[in-house]
Design an enzyme around this catalytic site. Structure first.
Site, mmCIF file in Angstrom:
data_model
loop_
_atom_site.group_PDB
_atom_site.id
_atom_site.type_symbol
_atom_site.label_atom_id
_atom_site.label_comp_id
_atom_site.label_asym_id
_atom_site.label_seq_id
_atom_site.Cartn_x
_atom_site.Cartn_y
_atom_site.Cartn_z
ATOM 1 N N HIS A 64 0.154 -1.145 0.102
ATOM 2 C CA HIS A 64 0.425 0.259 0.058
ATOM 3 C C HIS A 64 0.689 1.598 -0.472
ATOM 4 C CE1 HIS A 64 -3.622 2.247 0.771
ATOM 5 N NE2 HIS A 64 -3.647 2.767 1.561
ATOM 6 N N HIS A 101 -10.197 2.723 -0.395
ATOM 7 C CA HIS A 101 -10.345 2.572 0.718
ATOM 8 C C HIS A 101 -11.780 0.954 0.418
ATOM 9 C CE1 HIS A 101 -10.281 4.110 4.508
ATOM 10 N NE2 HIS A 101 -8.724 4.010 4.578
#
Length: 725
Positions: free
Chosen positions: A50, A96
């Site tokens: 990430h 998200h």
């Protein structure tokens, strides 16, 4: 003063935190010792997928990122383009996904909060939010729950902070059942001279943390959730989902913009994924400096937090600034005015290292270069997927009657009116919205100097799953087509690449082909990629998601009063077909309803020809020659005509040359349905196919015909609200 010793079992702890065995060995080699607990926690996050993009960065470097209107490109919190009059528009899209699959309300809400901070971190005031959502089939109880809660979270955060949600898209497909996608895009407005970067500078300058206090929420989010596949026990990961407070963010936003307007900051960075662990080293790396941080000075809302917890906390609504000592009092005064807590937690140094103190105790020390740039970048090993990677969808339509097929398509979850969803959002707050959701193919916002921008977000995972290269090109072109329909020329593109596990060869192939296509399409359209996001490991026990590159475009138009509309506006207008209409049923909505498997490839697309059609439509809209313009997308020509009828509350009579399902319901790239005076359409490269008239949609072709009333069209198109009521 010496750093704490490495704890026993560091290797196993590294594996538990998501690092690979060879990555841990690399850390030990680069540090020339084993990392301690604080350092290991920081490495595990900064070297996570990430934060490091270790499986995608090499691909992303191939994307075009230069253009005459570009004022801020990749590498900053958001990209920005010049829109004239001394103004710039900043924009970015982020994901998200995993947090939303675990806790959809807070996952989606904090996704909006995070993308808002990315925008005001560069000095821009957020003026619009768009969202791109993917869920499993709406017949699934889980999908309905995730959609309801995610939409609630988006509306709660955006409505509370006073930023309009002006557009978006929602698709329902079985491969997203376990792993939904929640992508949020934000657009901001800033005077070009007020743009600020995140690079720390000036040894001796102070590090000021302001905003909410730090707690344990979100600890490990970047590694626990965003860099691993979902599976059993996902509910146990709820503590890794951040908790948002939009009212605190509103104060934080106003405080940040006030500090920047007063010229008090050297640099500004938001605290998102990995919290201080990401923000501090990235600011140091960009400025080629070191930073000392004292976690004992970090305001906490929970007692007895461990040093590593403070460093990796992803508590929301926090910003980090570099401030000259002489301006500290002014900075603290503005923070106090906005009731935003602030504390000096460190300083810029010449050491080229990140040093973490807990009072007088040194609890971590790492070279910036090792921490930020030391993570290995992996070459992918792409290979086309095996047959049957994605099972055929369930068959839900048997009828071949054209009337029944049209109504079934209009009522299908991927085409039905989204009014039920977007009416939960405030789309007109701030009074800039010229074209709101449902009125046009792209949202339009007025600018202070009289012009306007158009914004759209698009993607089609099913098409990309069939052919990652051509499917991605189609997604870029469809987004650009939406801008053309309101008269806007694209200025820049942002993207969110949602894919499954890139360590698997067939997923690596999907990702590689999609990025190659994204680059080729942007170069052909001369659009720079200003930044974006990559979300990988989107899969679970039932398999991977569809590969889903989501693209967002910002364009400009000179006169907001002439922004194009979707619906018919005048009875008696001629209806025209513009562009290379080459309808295809493979991978279409009708193919899905019929339960057909995905094809293994899609036809080539002539990007130059499509670009020329976009220019034609854009020019005609700007000149007022067209009374409506709508691109032909999901459901094909018949659905596009029906959508124009419903939006304008007027019927149409159309005659087609070809009598086939493909002509009626096949999907095309680069074709448009337009309306206007017949003499005007005759001057365009346009084939007149009908007239705006009556209260029904009538389409004749050979021995077949469609004859459906406006009331029937409206009822079918409203099916989504009925389904989720």
């Amino acid at each position: 003063m010496s750093a704490q010793a490495a704890p026993p079992g560091g290797f196993q702890r590294a594996l538990d935190l998501g690092l690979r065995a060879d990555e841990y060995a690399r850390i030990v080699t680069l540090l020339e010792r084993e990392p301690n607990a604080v350092e290991l926690a920081m490495f595990s996050l900064l070297w996570s997928e990430h934060c490091s993009y270790k499986h995608s960065k090499l691909l992303l470097r191939t994307l075009p990122s230069a253009g005459p209107r570009l004022v801020m490109g990749p590498g900053e919190n958001a990209g920005a383009v010049d829109v004239g009059g001394g103004w710039a528009v900043a924009f970015k899209v982020e994901s998200h996904n995993h947090p939303s699959a675990v806790e959809p309300f807070q996952g989606a809400a904090t996704g909006v909060g995070g993308i808002l901070r990315d925008i005001f971190a560069v000095g821009a005031r957020p003026i619009a939010v768009l969202d791109s959502l993917r869920f499993g089939e709406p017949t699934s109880e889980r999908s309905r729950y995730l959609l309801d809660r995610a939409v609630g979270g988006i509306g709660h955060y955006g409505n509370s902070i006073g930023v309009p949600t002006i557009g978006g898209e929602v698709y329902f497909e079985a491969p997203y059942e376990q792993n939904c996608l929640v992508n949020a895009m934000c657009v901001g407005l800033v005077r070009s001279e007020h743009l600020i970067r995140s690079a720390a500078a000036g040894p001796g300058n102070l590090l000021v943390l302001f905003g909410a206090a730090t707690g344990r929420d979100g600890i490990g989010g970047a590694s626990v959730l965003a860099s691993a596949e979902l599976g059993e026990g996902d509910a146990d990961k709820r503590p890794s989902v951040q908790i948002g407070d939009p009212f605190a963010e509103k104060k934080l936003m106003e405080c940040s913009l006030a500090l920047l307007e007063a010229g008090l900051l050297v640099a500004l960075q938001d605290l998102g994924a990995a919290g201080l662990t990401s923000a501090v080293p990235e600011m140091a790396s960009k400025g080629d400096v070191g930073i000392d941080i004292d976690i004992a000075q970090v305001p906490l809302r929970e007692a007895a937090m461990e040093p590593f917890e403070i460093m990796v906390s992803e508590s929301q609504e926090r910003m980090l600034a570099v401030v000259e000592p002489s301006r500290l009092d002014d900075v603290l005064a503005i923070c106090a005015h906005w009731e935003t807590g602030a504390a000096v937690i460190g300083k810029v140094t010449e050491s080229a290292a990140i040093r973490v103190f807990d009072g007088d105790d040194l609890v971590g020390e790492m070279p910036v270069e090792v921490l930020v740039d030391g993570c290995p970048l992996y070459e992918l090993a792409p290979s086309p997927p095996p047959p049957g990677l994605y099972p055929p969808p369930a068959r839900t339509l048997d009828s071949t009657d054209p009337n029944g097929v049209l109504l079934a398509l209009l009522a299908s979850a991927n085409i039905a009116d989204r009014r039920y969803l977007y009416e939960q959002y405030d789309c007109v707050v701030q009074s800039r919205t010229v074209r709101r959701p449902g009125a046009a193919d792209a949202a339009v916002l007025q600018l202070p100097h009289g012009g306007a921008i158009a914004v759209a977000i698009d993607g089609n995972g099913r098409r990309v799953a069939a052919d990652p290269y051509r499917g991605t090109i189609a997604a870029v072109l469809e987004c650009a087509a939406n801008l053309a329909c309101v008269g806007a020329a694209p200025l820049g593109l942002t993207n969110c690449l949602n894919f499954a596990n890139p360590e698997k060869p067939h997923i690596a192939w999907q990702l590689s082909e999609s990025v190659r296509a994204l680059g080729d399409a942007c170069r052909a359209l001369e659009i720079p990629v200003v930044g974006g996001n990559v979300s990988l490991y989107n899969e679970g026990g039932e398999g991977p998601i569809y590969p889903t590159p989501v693209v967002g475009l910002v364009g400009e138009l000179p006169d907001p009063a002439r922004a194009g509309r979707l619906g018919w506006s005048r009875e008696g207008d001629a209806i025209g077909l513009v562009g290379g209409f080459a309808p295809l049923l493979a991978a279409s909505e009708l193919a899905k309803l019929r339960g057909e498997p995905l094809p293994t490839s899609l036809p080539d697309i002539d990007i130059a020809a499509v670009r020329a059609t976009h220019a034609l439509i854009r020019s005609a809209v700007r000149e007022g020659a067209l009374h409506s313009a709508h691109d032909i997308a999901e459901g094909g020509l018949a659905v596009a005509l029906a959508e124009c009828c419903v939006a304008g509350d007027l019927g149409a009579e159309v005659e087609l040359e070809e009598d086939s399902e493909a002509a009626r319901f096949g999907e095309s790239v680069g074709a448009f349905v337009v309306s206007g005076e017949s003499a005007v359409l005759a001057e365009l490269d346009c084939r007149v196919i009908g007239t705006v008239v009556g209260s029904s949609l009538r389409i004749s072709a050979g021995n077949s015909s469609i004859d459906v009333s406006l009331e029937q069209l409206r009822e079918a198109h409203a099916a989504l609200a009925t389904l989720f009521a």
